[in-house]
Write a protein that holds these residues in place. Structure first.
Motif, short mmCIF file in Angstrom:
data_model
loop_
_atom_site.label_atom_id
_atom_site.label_comp_id
_atom_site.label_asym_id
_atom_site.label_seq_id
_atom_site.Cartn_x
_atom_site.Cartn_y
_atom_site.Cartn_z
N MET A 62 2.19 -0.64 -12.74
CA MET A 62 1.13 -0.94 -11.88
C MET A 62 0.83 -0.64 -10.93
O MET A 62 -0.66 -0.27 -10.90
CB MET A 62 0.99 -2.04 -13.11
CG MET A 62 1.70 -2.91 -14.10
SD MET A 62 0.02 -2.51 -15.29
CE MET A 62 -0.98 -3.65 -14.27
N GLY A 63 1.20 -0.90 -10.57
CA GLY A 63 1.67 -0.78 -8.93
C GLY A 63 0.76 0.70 -8.45
O GLY A 63 -0.20 1.27 -7.08
N VAL A 64 1.24 1.68 -9.12
CA VAL A 64 1.01 3.18 -9.08
C VAL A 64 -0.32 3.41 -9.67
O VAL A 64 -1.00 4.32 -8.86
CB VAL A 64 1.97 4.31 -9.30
CG1 VAL A 64 1.30 5.54 -9.43
CG2 VAL A 64 3.21 4.55 -8.76
N GLY A 65 -0.10 2.57 -10.56
CA GLY A 65 -1.84 2.81 -11.56
C GLY A 65 -2.78 2.17 -10.29
O GLY A 65 -3.79 3.26 -10.15
N PRO A 146 -6.18 1.52 -0.70
CA PRO A 146 -5.43 1.33 -1.59
C PRO A 146 -3.95 1.66 -1.70
O PRO A 146 -3.64 0.81 -2.75
CB PRO A 146 -5.96 3.37 -2.32
CG PRO A 146 -7.06 3.62 -1.49
CD PRO A 146 -6.70 2.87 -0.30
N LEU A 147 -3.27 1.65 -1.14
CA LEU A 147 -1.73 1.27 -0.71
C LEU A 147 -1.99 -0.10 -0.83
O LEU A 147 -0.64 -0.41 -1.62
CB LEU A 147 -2.06 2.29 0.59
CG LEU A 147 0.40 1.76 0.87
CD1 LEU A 147 0.73 2.48 -0.60
CD2 LEU A 147 0.63 2.10 1.87
N GLY A 148 -2.37 -0.66 -0.20
CA GLY A 148 -2.38 -1.57 0.43
C GLY A 148 -2.72 -2.82 -1.13
O GLY A 148 -1.57 -4.32 -1.72
N PHE A 154 2.29 -3.86 -7.51
CA PHE A 154 3.37 -4.45 -7.41
C PHE A 154 4.47 -5.68 -7.18
O PHE A 154 5.14 -6.26 -7.80
CB PHE A 154 4.28 -3.25 -6.19
CG PHE A 154 5.49 -3.23 -6.70
CD1 PHE A 154 6.31 -1.65 -7.48
CD2 PHE A 154 6.13 -3.53 -5.16
CE1 PHE A 154 7.81 -2.56 -7.39
CE2 PHE A 154 7.78 -3.47 -4.90
CZ PHE A 154 8.34 -2.65 -6.53
N GLY A 155 3.87 -5.98 -5.96
CA GLY A 155 4.28 -7.35 -5.93
C GLY A 155 4.33 -8.41 -6.78
O GLY A 155 4.86 -9.36 -7.08
#
Length: 231
Positions: A62-65, A146-148, A154-155
């Motif tokens: 989910m985080g990568v997506g 995007p990274l944030g 993810f968290g």
């Protein structure tokens, strides 16, 4: 009258979307899976192992997506902005006529539309901003992270996923199952309530909506688990 900073509103909206999506999906997916596995296997270690694997794999996925989706959207907006900037430079007359037509389309009087276009055309940044907003439906100041956003997804998925699994660390499968279901449903209701801080909607309505949607996964998990155990 309440005043908002547009950039902060956009940032808060994106953060809220990632956090709510991550926590809701974490609770719902994990609850449905571990409930079905608990009914089907009745094995304490299997339930915990499966739950941890689901949380680990799905939170990363989910985080990568989220990162890839937000990155792609940002790159697309930047490409459109570059192309629009080139069109303003190469075809200034056509772009001015197009902007005037869009002002009129949006309800501005024709004489005022011409005046506004003339003012915008004297400032390249303002012209680009107006064309981006009215033609491309892009808000130039809306720069996503995007990274944030990926890290928030993810968290939040991990936090949500741990809610239905906590009971299984402390109790036997038979006792943990109803506790897991109740705690997760309360968590979903609480998550729905928490969103009203931003949406200003009725807390009970948002809570019940989140509860009803999340409860569907629990029912599916129960049905599948029963079918597996019977077979």
């Amino acid at each position: 009258m309440t005043k908002y900073n547009h950039t902060s509103v956009q940032s808060s909206s994106a953060s809220l979307r990632e956090v709510v999506f991550g926590m809701e999906d974490g609770m719902v997916s994990t609850l449905g899976a571990v409930t079905g596995i608990a009914i089907g296997s009745q094995d304490h270690f299997t339930v915990i192992l499966a739950g941890m694997v689901i949380i680990a794999v799905e939170s990363i996925s989910m985080g990568v997506g989220s990162y890839l989706a937000n990155r792609s959207e940002l790159d697309m907006r930047r490409r459109y902005m570059r192309e629009e900037k080139e069109e303003i430079r190469e075809y200034p007359g056509e772009e001015r006529r197009e902007l005037t037509d869009m002002f009129i389309r949006d309800g501005w009087p024709e004489d005022l539309a011409h005046t506004m276009t003339a003012a915008a055309s004297r400032d390249k940044k303002l012209m680009l901003k107006e064309m981006a907003y009215r033609e491309l439906h892009i808000i130039p100041s809306d720069e996503s992270h995007p990274l944030g956003n990926g890290l928030k997804m993810f968290g939040s998925y991990i936090i949500g996923g741990m809610v239905p699994l906590i009971g299984y660390f402390l109790l036997t499968v038979d006792r943990a199952m109803p506790v897991s279901i109740i705690v997760t449903l309360l968590g979903l209701f609480g998550l729905g309530m928490a969103t009203t801080r931003f949406t200003k909607k009725a807390w009970w309505r948002s809570g019940l909506r989140m509860l009803a949607l999340g409860g569907t996964a629990m029912v599916i998990g129960l049905i599948v688990g029963e079918l597996v155990r019977v077979n």
